[in-house]
Design an enzyme around this catalytic site. Structure first.
Site, PDB file in Angstrom:
ATOM      1  N   LYS A   1      -7.119  -2.231  16.368  1.00  0.00           N
ATOM      2  CA  LYS A   1      -6.310  -1.204  17.033  1.00  0.00           C
ATOM      3  C   LYS A   1      -6.517  -1.260  18.551  1.00  0.00           C
ATOM      4  CE  LYS A   1      -4.369   0.745  13.421  1.00  0.00           C
ATOM      5  NZ  LYS A   1      -2.912   0.690  13.199  1.00  0.00           N
TER       6      LYS A   1
ATOM      7  N   ASP B   1     -20.503   5.990   8.948  1.00  0.00           N
ATOM      8  CA  ASP B   1     -19.962   7.309   9.286  1.00  0.00           C
ATOM      9  C   ASP B   1     -20.581   7.839  10.577  1.00  0.00           C
ATOM     10  OD1 ASP B   1     -18.095   7.760   7.397  1.00  0.00           O
ATOM     11  OD2 ASP B   1     -19.285   9.113   6.162  1.00  0.00           O
TER      12      ASP B   1
ATOM     13  N   SER C   1      -5.539   4.606  16.476  1.00  0.00           N
ATOM     14  CA  SER C   1      -6.527   5.372  15.706  1.00  0.00           C
ATOM     15  C   SER C   1      -7.700   5.786  16.585  1.00  0.00           C
ATOM     16  CB  SER C   1      -7.053   4.495  14.551  1.00  0.00           C
ATOM     17  OG  SER C   1      -8.227   5.039  13.993  1.00  0.00           O
TER      18      SER C   1
ATOM     19  N   TYR D   1     -16.940  14.001  15.268  1.00  0.00           N
ATOM     20  CA  TYR D   1     -16.081  13.750  16.433  1.00  0.00           C
ATOM     21  C   TYR D   1     -14.774  14.515  16.289  1.00  0.00           C
ATOM     22  CZ  TYR D   1     -13.869   9.911  13.686  1.00  0.00           C
ATOM     23  OH  TYR D   1     -13.239   9.147  12.725  1.00  0.00           O
TER      24      TYR D   1
ATOM     25  N   ASN E   1       0.834  -1.218   0.000  1.00  0.00           N
ATOM     26  CA  ASN E   1       0.000   0.000   0.000  1.00  0.00           C
ATOM     27  C   ASN E   1       0.856   1.251   0.000  1.00  0.00           C
ATOM     28  OD1 ASN E   1      -2.648  -0.816  -0.070  1.00  0.00           O
ATOM     29  ND2 ASN E   1      -2.740  -1.232   2.128  1.00  0.00           N
TER      30      ASN E   1
ATOM     31  N   LEU F   1     -11.553  12.062   2.316  1.00  0.00           N
ATOM     32  CA  LEU F   1     -12.015  13.349   1.811  1.00  0.00           C
ATOM     33  C   LEU F   1     -10.928  14.175   1.142  1.00  0.00           C
ATOM     34  CD1 LEU F   1     -14.340  15.435   1.613  1.00  0.00           C
ATOM     35  CD2 LEU F   1     -13.562  16.341   3.820  1.00  0.00           C
TER      36      LEU F   1
ATOM     37  N   PHE G   1      -6.483  11.159  14.720  1.00  0.00           N
ATOM     38  CA  PHE G   1      -7.809  11.539  14.245  1.00  0.00           C
ATOM     39  C   PHE G   1      -7.734  11.551  12.720  1.00  0.00           C
ATOM     40  CE2 PHE G   1     -10.710  12.181  17.800  1.00  0.00           C
ATOM     41  CZ  PHE G   1      -9.863  11.755  18.808  1.00  0.00           C
TER      42      PHE G   1
ATOM     43  N   GLY H   1       0.332  -1.633   8.665  1.00  0.00           N
ATOM     44  CA  GLY H   1      -0.981  -2.206   8.995  1.00  0.00           C
ATOM     45  C   GLY H   1      -1.988  -1.886   7.906  1.00  0.00           C
ATOM     46  N   LEU H   2      -3.124  -2.568   7.948  1.00  0.00           N
ATOM     47  CA  LEU H   2      -4.215  -2.292   7.014  1.00  0.00           C
ATOM     48  C   LEU H   2      -5.123  -1.266   7.685  1.00  0.00           C
ATOM     49  CD1 LEU H   2      -4.924  -5.964   5.849  1.00  0.00           C
ATOM     50  CD2 LEU H   2      -3.479  -4.228   4.761  1.00  0.00           C
TER      51      LEU H   2
ATOM     52  N   TYR I   1     -11.517  -2.905  11.824  1.00  0.00           N
ATOM     53  CA  TYR I   1     -10.283  -2.097  11.830  1.00  0.00           C
ATOM     54  C   TYR I   1     -10.070  -1.476  13.216  1.00  0.00           C
ATOM     55  CZ  TYR I   1      -7.301   1.978  11.310  1.00  0.00           C
ATOM     56  OH  TYR I   1      -6.326   2.929  11.504  1.00  0.00           O
TER      57      TYR I   1
HETATM   58  C1  WQD Z   1     -14.152  12.410   6.450  1.00  0.00           C
HETATM   59  C2  WQD Z   1     -15.497  13.082   6.218  1.00  0.00           C
HETATM   60  C3  WQD Z   1     -17.115  11.640   5.222  1.00  0.00           C
HETATM   61  C4  WQD Z   1     -15.075  11.275   1.345  1.00  0.00           C
HETATM   62  C5  WQD Z   1     -11.036   7.630   7.972  1.00  0.00           C
HETATM   63  C6  WQD Z   1     -10.913   6.266   8.512  1.00  0.00           C
HETATM   64  C7  WQD Z   1     -10.289   6.308   9.869  1.00  0.00           C
HETATM   65  C8  WQD Z   1      -9.013   7.107   9.864  1.00  0.00           C
HETATM   66  C9  WQD Z   1      -9.155   8.447   9.173  1.00  0.00           C
HETATM   67  C10 WQD Z   1      -7.172   5.591  10.069  1.00  0.00           C
HETATM   68  C11 WQD Z   1     -16.665  12.182   6.572  1.00  0.00           C
HETATM   69  C12 WQD Z   1     -16.779  12.809   4.292  1.00  0.00           C
HETATM   70  C13 WQD Z   1     -15.384  11.626   2.654  1.00  0.00           C
HETATM   71  C14 WQD Z   1     -15.910  11.722   0.297  1.00  0.00           C
HETATM   72  C15 WQD Z   1     -17.293  12.857   1.891  1.00  0.00           C
HETATM   73  N1  WQD Z   1      -7.991   6.327   9.268  1.00  0.00           N
HETATM   74  N2  WQD Z   1     -16.470  12.411   2.914  1.00  0.00           N
HETATM   75  N3  WQD Z   1     -16.987  12.507   0.611  1.00  0.00           N
HETATM   76  O1  WQD Z   1     -14.087   8.331   7.620  1.00  0.00           O
HETATM   77  O2  WQD Z   1     -13.447  10.224   9.199  1.00  0.00           O
HETATM   78  O3  WQD Z   1     -11.868   8.374   8.810  1.00  0.00           O
HETATM   79  O4  WQD Z   1      -9.753   8.218   7.909  1.00  0.00           O
HETATM   80  O5  WQD Z   1      -7.091   5.606  11.258  1.00  0.00           O
HETATM   81  O6  WQD Z   1     -10.052   4.989  10.233  1.00  0.00           O
HETATM   82  O7  WQD Z   1     -12.217   5.763   8.643  1.00  0.00           O
HETATM   83  O8  WQD Z   1     -12.286  10.018   6.992  1.00  0.00           O
HETATM   84  O9  WQD Z   1     -11.793  11.272   4.967  1.00  0.00           O
HETATM   85  O10 WQD Z   1     -13.142   9.127   4.762  1.00  0.00           O
HETATM   86  O11 WQD Z   1     -14.186  11.152   5.786  1.00  0.00           O
HETATM   87  O12 WQD Z   1     -18.283  13.568   2.151  1.00  0.00           O
HETATM   88  O13 WQD Z   1     -15.686  11.435  -0.922  1.00  0.00           O
HETATM   89  O14 WQD Z   1     -15.624  13.390   4.835  1.00  0.00           O
HETATM   90  O15 WQD Z   1     -18.500  11.351   5.198  1.00  0.00           O
HETATM   91  O16 WQD Z   1     -17.695  12.978   7.133  1.00  0.00           O
HETATM   92  P1  WQD Z   1     -13.046   9.236   8.178  1.00  0.00           P
HETATM   93  P2  WQD Z   1     -12.813  10.367   5.538  1.00  0.00           P
END
Ligand code: WQD
Length: 369
Positions: free
Chosen positions: A155, A297, A127, A301, A38, A202, A180, A85-86, A151
């Site tokens: 952790k 989702d 995480s 937080y 990865n 995102l 975060f 890690g995954l 996942y």
């Molecule tokens: C953030 C916000 C989405 C994509 C993830 C992992 C978590 C950690 C951090 C390892 C949310 C919104 C996202 C998109 C959107 N990784 N979004 N459109 O889910 O908070 O956490 O990364 O530790 O384990 O789950 O991050 O960036 O995916 O989403 O609206 O195309 O952006 O709904 O509110 P997330 P994210």
């Protein structure tokens, strides 16, 4: 006085390569163990562009006890930063056994190899997903484990294993860092995040829309009980996270036992607030449309970030505007990620030659355990 060697598992990845930059800047020499499943080995050449030192890359798997023993024997490792890690929540739901194998069994193999080598300083990449999706924010380290996906459960289980280890053997100094939402890129524009395939997260998705590589951002839900209805997260600059590892490493070297610490800013930002910040930073409009909520989702937080400051004097220093500016600089300068050529001056930089030991394999800069 030779610089202490730090084994960085997963060190060729997004967090790992930025952590190598911070380690070198703090006077350490990273030795990277990575399967490159990865990640991209060329990230370490970019580390060299930035720091003048290219970490040795040992291509290997953290579950491979023989490979681990050879690395510890060859490189006189002083401590370990364990990032391998995954980490995709959705994938962990579909393939939980792989997540327990890599994340949990991999860490067990690592700490057993560390113990055999007499290396008992460890910083573990944990995480915020260990808190689950129903803790009130800001979330402090004292909040209970409530992971809601495999996942996050891996952790939490690793943290529990490490806590039991620290209780059983007082020689261990361990720090578990609960990330975060790490985003952004090194300020040079030479190093950043380049997910394989369509980004789940995102920030890389927004960056690719800004660059014209993706047509439109789909906002996963705008009917949450938040400032503007979109999801709220605690975004933290990847270089702040990287520097947090250095501070935690120093803490683990000074203080036996185990410490859990949030790495966040203590502030939440909504999807639309991130989009606006990115438009300001890039000068590009981000086309978007509102789609359905994404299963799993949490609405909102963010961290109680006081623990890391009290324990080892770390706090996030870079704000959302800088995260977006740095992310855009990386995207604009490297539209194809590491496939784009590194700057010309990168080729002549010295490589980290570990003259304390024969390299595991022939070529410097690359070796296979
Ligand atoms: C953030 C916000 C989405 C994509 C993830 C992992 C978590 C950690 C951090 C390892 C949310 C919104 C996202 C998109 C959107 N990784 N979004 N459109 O889910 O908070 O956490 O990364 O530790 O384990 O789950 O991050 O960036 O995916 O989403 O609206 O195309 O952006 O709904 O509110 P997330 P994210």
């Amino acid at each position: 006085m030779r610089a202490p060697r730090i084994l960085v598992t997963g060190g060729a990845g997004f967090i790992g390569s930025h952590t190598c930059v911070a380690l070198i800047a703090a006077g350490y020499l990273p030795v990277v163990l990575d399967t490159l499943v990865n990640s991209d080995a060329r990230s370490l050449q970019r580390v060299a562009c930035i720091t003048g030192v290219e970490p040795v890359l040992v291509c290997g798997d953290v579950r491979d006890a023989v490979a681990l023993d050879r690395v510890f024997a060859a490189y006189n490792v002083a401590a370990v930063v364990h990032l391998a890690g995954l980490k995709a929540v959705g994938e962990s739901v579909a393939d939980p056994v792989s997540y327990y194998d890599v994340n949990l069994a991999g860490t067990l193999a690592l700490v057993q190899a560390m113990d055999r080598a007499g290396v008992r300083r460890l910083v573990f990449s944990s995480s915020a997903t260990v808190y689950g999706d129903s803790q009130p924010s800001p979330i402090a380290e004292s909040a209970p484990y409530a992971a809601v996906n495999p996942y996050g459960r891996t952790k939490a289980m690793v943290e529990s294993v490490l806590a039991d280890l620290a209780r059983a053997d007082a020689r261990w100094g361990i720090a578990c860092l609960r990330y975060f939402n790490p985003i952004g890129a090194h300020e040079s524009g030479l190093l950043g995040e380049r997910p394989h395939g369509p980004p789940n997260n995102l920030m890389p998705y927004i960056a690719q829309v800004a660059a014209g590589q993706r047509e439109c951002l789909v906002v996963h839900g705008a009917d949450y009980d938040t400032v503007d209805g979109t999801g709220v997260r605690d975004y933290v600059h990847v270089m702040d996270v990287a520097e947090g590892h250095v501070s935690a490493l120093r803490h683990a070297a000074r203080r036996p036992g185990i410490l859990m610490a949030n790495l966040g800013t203590g502030r939440g930002a909504s999807v639309l607030e991130v989009v606006s910040a990115f438009e300001r930073a890039s000068g590009r409009r981000i086309a978007l449309r509102i789609g359905p909520r994404r299963p799993g989702d949490a609405p909102a937080y963010w961290a109680d970030a006081r623990g890391a400051w009290q324990a080892f004097g770390w706090r996030a220093r870079r704000d959302l505007d800088q995260m977006c500016a740095d992310s855009w600089r990386w995207q604009a300068a490297n539209p194809h990620g590491f496939d784009d050529p590194a700057p010309a001056h990168a080729s002549g930089l010295p490589r980290f030659q570990d003259n304390t030991s024969t390299s595991i394999n022939s070529k410097p800069g690359h070796s296979h355990a």
